[in-house]
Structure formats: C-alpha cells, structure tokens
Scaffold this motif. Structure first.
Motif, PDB file in Angstrom:
ATOM      1  N   ALA A 127       0.838  -1.206   0.000  1.00  9.50           N
ATOM      2  CA  ALA A 127       0.000   0.000   0.000  1.00  9.50           C
ATOM      3  C   ALA A 127       0.872   1.256   0.000  1.00  9.50           C
ATOM      4  CB  ALA A 127      -0.922  -0.002   1.211  1.00  9.50           C
ATOM      5  N   ALA A 181       1.520   4.000  -3.241  1.00  7.79           N
ATOM      6  CA  ALA A 181       1.285   5.435  -3.134  1.00  7.79           C
ATOM      7  C   ALA A 181       2.427   6.270  -3.694  1.00  7.79           C
ATOM      8  CB  ALA A 181       1.041   5.818  -1.671  1.00  7.79           C
ATOM      9  N   LEU A 238      -2.897  -3.075  -5.537  1.00  5.91           N
ATOM     10  CA  LEU A 238      -3.200  -1.754  -4.978  1.00  5.91           C
ATOM     11  C   LEU A 238      -2.471  -0.655  -5.743  1.00  5.91           C
ATOM     12  CD1 LEU A 238      -2.936  -2.665  -1.176  1.00  5.91           C
ATOM     13  CD2 LEU A 238      -5.027  -2.023  -2.381  1.00  5.91           C
ATOM     14  N   ILE A 264      -4.518   2.954  -5.415  1.00  3.77           N
ATOM     15  CA  ILE A 264      -4.010   4.010  -4.535  1.00  3.77           C
ATOM     16  C   ILE A 264      -3.250   5.023  -5.391  1.00  3.77           C
ATOM     17  CG2 ILE A 264      -2.418   4.524  -2.642  1.00  3.77           C
ATOM     18  CD1 ILE A 264      -3.097   1.818  -1.448  1.00  3.77           C
ATOM     19  N   SER A 304      -1.863   6.798  -9.889  1.00  9.18           N
ATOM     20  CA  SER A 304      -2.099   5.568 -10.634  1.00  9.18           C
ATOM     21  C   SER A 304      -2.033   5.833 -12.131  1.00  9.18           C
ATOM     22  CB  SER A 304      -3.474   4.997 -10.277  1.00  9.18           C
ATOM     23  OG  SER A 304      -3.905   4.063 -11.224  1.00  9.18           O
ATOM     24  N   GLY A 327      -9.469   7.960  -5.214  1.00 10.12           N
ATOM     25  CA  GLY A 327      -8.902   6.640  -4.975  1.00 10.12           C
ATOM     26  C   GLY A 327      -8.351   6.427  -3.584  1.00 10.12           C
ATOM     27  N   VAL A 328      -8.256   7.487  -2.778  1.00 10.76           N
ATOM     28  CA  VAL A 328      -7.618   7.369  -1.458  1.00 10.76           C
ATOM     29  C   VAL A 328      -8.417   6.441  -0.535  1.00 10.76           C
ATOM     30  CG1 VAL A 328      -6.956   8.617   0.630  1.00 10.76           C
ATOM     31  CG2 VAL A 328      -6.449   9.595  -1.622  1.00 10.76           C
ATOM     32  N   GLY A 370      -8.737   2.805  -1.764  1.00 11.44           N
ATOM     33  CA  GLY A 370      -7.436   2.146  -1.643  1.00 11.44           C
ATOM     34  C   GLY A 370      -7.144   1.723  -0.218  1.00 11.44           C
ATOM     35  N   ILE A 371      -7.426   2.605   0.741  1.00  9.66           N
ATOM     36  CA  ILE A 371      -7.203   2.274   2.156  1.00  9.66           C
ATOM     37  C   ILE A 371      -8.132   1.144   2.590  1.00  9.66           C
ATOM     38  CG2 ILE A 371      -7.422   3.162   4.514  1.00  9.66           C
ATOM     39  CD1 ILE A 371      -6.522   5.901   3.411  1.00  9.66           C
ATOM     40  N   ALA A 404      -6.926  -2.174   1.089  1.00  6.87           N
ATOM     41  CA  ALA A 404      -5.719  -2.616   1.803  1.00  6.87           C
ATOM     42  C   ALA A 404      -6.101  -3.219   3.155  1.00  6.87           C
ATOM     43  CB  ALA A 404      -4.759  -1.435   1.986  1.00  6.87           C
TER      44      ALA A 404
END
Length: 441
Positions: free
Chosen positions: A102, A106, A146, A150, A153, A188-189, A192-193, A196
């Motif tokens: 993750a 980023a 990911l 995240i 991208s 996407g934040v 993504g979290i 993950a």
C-alpha cells in the motif's frame, strides 16, 4: 451492423495472437478505408493529435519514478517500517507485505512494479521464516494490485485520457464533464485504504487460523528508526498528493516532480543506485512508455471510429429506451470488464471500453468519478486471475511457481477483492466522499 463488423474484426485479430495495439490500428484502418469516406489525412492527424494531451505526459514520468524507486532501496525500507508496526500480529510478515504494498503503491502508480519491489524482498523472508510459499505469493500478488487504485495511478490517468473531452447530457438535461486526473487521484484514497484493510484482514485471519509465525514485537525506538529510514520515500506521497490538493502543481507536474525526487533519493540520499545505473533505468522506462503510448495512440483512433459511427450514442439510447436502470447497467459493466480481464491487460481494456461505456453511464446518472473507480477495481481483479493476469506472471517469476498453482494461492484474497468490487459499485459515497468534501465535484 457497423458495430458488429468493428468488434468482430477486432476480436478476430486478437484471437490470432496479434498485439492489441496493432489489432486496434488495423481494425480502424481497414474499416475506415473500405466502409467510409473519411480522408486519409484525417486519420494521420488523429494519430498525432490523439496523444497531444497534457495529462498523457504524466505516464512516462510516473513510470520513471516507479523504476527509480524499485531499484533504489525505497521498497526495502518501507517493508522494514511496515513490519515494525504490524509484524507481531498473526502472519506478521504477510501483514507487513500488505501495508508495504500500500505504501509503495502510493509512490509508484504501477501494480507490476509494486509486486516486483515488495515481493522480491519479502517473499524469500517469509519462506525462510516458515510461511508456505502459496500464502506469501497470494498476499503479494493481490496486494500488489493496490498499485493502480491508490494514487498516483497510471491506469487512472489512462481512464481520464480515454474520456477527456467527452461532455454528455445527464438524465436531468445538464452537461456532465469527464473526471479530471486530480479528482480521480483524490477519489482513490478511501477505496485504496479500505481494500488494503480488507486484504490485511484476510491475511490475518488465514495466519491466525493456521497459526503462522509472528515476529517479536518491535520497540517504539526500533519503529522510530525504521520510520526515519523510510521517511524519504514516504515524503513522496506528501509531495504528490499535497501538491495536487493545494494547487501547487497539476497531476502532470506532480509526476515530473516525483521522477526528479525519486532520482535524487535513490542516487544521492539512499545511494543504493549509482550514476552508472541511471541509463539502464531510463532505457527501461522509455521502453515501457513507448509501448503504452503506442497503445494509447491506436486506442484514440479506435475511439474516433466509434464516435464517427455514433456507436456509443446509439448504445446509450438503446439502453435508456429498453428501461435499463443504473444498477442493472453496473452489473452488466462488471461482468463485461471481468470477462475482458481474461484476455487483455488493464491499459487496453480501459482505453477501449471507457469511451464506449462512459456516455451510457452518464446518461443513467452515474458519476464519472465513481464509474472510473469501479473500472479501476475491476482492473485490479483482472490483474490477479489467469490467463493474462500481469501480477500472476510477475509473481511467478519471483516465486518460480506455475500459473495454475498461483491461481489457487490467490483465491482467498481474490474473493475479498470481488466482495469489495460489489461494495464500491453500489456505494458511490466511498469514491465520492473526498472529492465532495474538497469541493472538487
């Protein structure tokens, strides 16, 4: 009839084993020269103007940054920091791998790069500590995906490129613009979290159930030292996302900044790369960029042909007239994209399918940002299942496992990703909360 000829020709060429980029271009040129009166100079102009977009410049820069980070020791320090925080839980090294993926996602923007960077370091360590190879391979193959969810991208940039300039009338009669790169990055934040976290939960449960090894609990002093070692890589997240959010620079400028910053920390700060290694990294990045730009060029030409034949508009009108609701359309899109993931890699799918599906989605009242995030999650799933899952092939090269064995290994995490896909499809607030909060939509 025209749509059947176009897609029939494309599928026929792809079934011969021809590269998708060439199949796209050949399909377009054959149809244009035999079935239409479009002048040849228009085709030539489209080939050049198709990639004359500021957003496309972000792609080679993010690829270059990812390559510097992959070869520059950043991944190893991120793994050390992640394992110092969660290594004492069940399946400690596996959890560390998820969170390291993750963190690296980023800063890299690429799934294969994430699998290579994290997997090549942590998989041998997991096997040495007593983890089954299948467990480690399943963790890294899926967590590496990911890299395209995240931000930053590369696939998000491609979605924006594929739909840029499209202004479609929504169900209430208002004109809806395509999503920008900045909006997609911010959107996407949270997904993504969340993904993950879901993959980490699956890893922890399987480790707890099978009593897999745990690391000794790190002291706060050791955690602080690991954080200090990783801080230069982690700062790249702040530079890219902070710069875009504050308006200091555009996503393309952020990509250029990340490439320069990654070069500096890899060569002059961590010193894991020498100046003699830089030409090799530049050449590898140029090769990857050229391949993607060639696909983009032909995909833009394909999109031009579809628009010229009014295929997206006709498809949208047919779906609206047939009474298809937004949730039924999203089910159909998920099925289409998951099926496409069996035969094509993510960049090609996005560049071909997004211009077709985007106008229909907007006409049914689906937000472009939400729709884009849903497509990205579909691409993540496609990267982790055969026959053309890129992450499977990258992980196979690291683990020396066959694709069939790897496919069995990833199933628990793949089911988690499919469940998350359903959630992100029908709860648009997951994707739209931050863009709305920041006043971007």
């Amino acid at each position: 009839m025209n749509a059947a000829l176009i897609f029939g020709g494309l599928i026929a060429l792809m079934l011969t084993g021809m590269p998708i980029s060439i199949a796209l271009g050949l399909t377009v040129l054959t149809f244009l020269f035999t079935m239409t009166a479009v002048p040849i100079d228009t085709v030539a102009l489209k080939l050049f103007t198709g990639i004359e977009k500021f957003e496309i410049m972000a792609i080679p820069f993010f690829i270059l940054a990812g390559n510097f980070l992959t070869h520059g020791g950043v991944a190893r320090r991120m793994i050390a920091f992640a394992t110092s925080m969660v290594g004492h839980w069940h399946g400690g090294l596996g959890l560390g791998g998820v969170f390291a993926c993750a963190l690296f996602a980023a800063v890299s923007g690429s799934s294969p790069a994430t699998v290579v960077a994290i997997g090549s370091v942590i998989l041998p360590a997991m096997v040495a500590q007593g983890f089954p190879t299948r467990f480690g391979a399943g963790v890294i193959t899926t967590s590496g995906a990911l890299g395209i969810l995240i931000p930053p991208s590369i696939v998000m940039v491609m979605y924006c490129v594929a739909t840029s300039g499209m202004m479609v009338e929504g169900p209430d009669g208002t004109i809806v613009d395509a999503a920008s790169v900045g909006e997609m990055f911010i959107a996407g934040v949270i997904p993504g979290i969340m993904l993950a976290g879901a993959l980490a939960l699956t890893t922890w449960y399987r480790a707890w159930k099978n009593d897999y090894p745990r690391l000794p609990k790190a002291s706060w002093r050791e955690r602080w030292q690991a954080f200090r070692q990783a801080i230069w890589g982690l700062l790249l997240i702040v530079i890219v996302m902070g710069g875009i959010y504050t308006g200091t620079f555009t996503p393309t400028e952020a990509a250029a900044m990340s490439a320069v910053y990654a070069f500096v920390i890899a060569v002059f700060v961590y010193k894991d790369m020498g100046l003699r290694d830089v030409p090799r990294v530049l050449l590898a990045s140029a090769n990857m960029s050229a391949m993607l730009l060639y696909i983009i060029t032909n995909a833009v030409l394909f999109s031009f042909l579809l628009t010229h034949e009014n295929i997206p508009q006709a498809l949208g009108q047919w779906m609206v007239d047939s009474g298809l609701t937004w949730w039924m359309f999203l089910i159909a899109v998920n099925i289409i994209l998951l099926m496409a993931g069996n035969f094509m890699e993510p960049s090609s799918i996005v560049l071909i399918m997004a211009p077709i599906l985007f106008p229909v989605a907007v006409r049914l009242g689906i937000d472009p940002v939400h729709f884009g995030i849903m497509i990205i999650v579909n691409m993540e799933v496609g990267m982790c299942h055969p026959p053309v899952g890129l992450n499977l092939y990258v992980a196979s090269g690291i683990t020396k496992m066959g694709i069939t064995e790897l496919t069995i290994a990833v199933w628990p995490w793949l089911l988690t990703m499919l469940a998350f896909l359903v959630l992100v499809t029908y709860v648009p607030q997951i994707s739209l909360f931050l863009p709305h909060l920041l006043g971007m939509r």
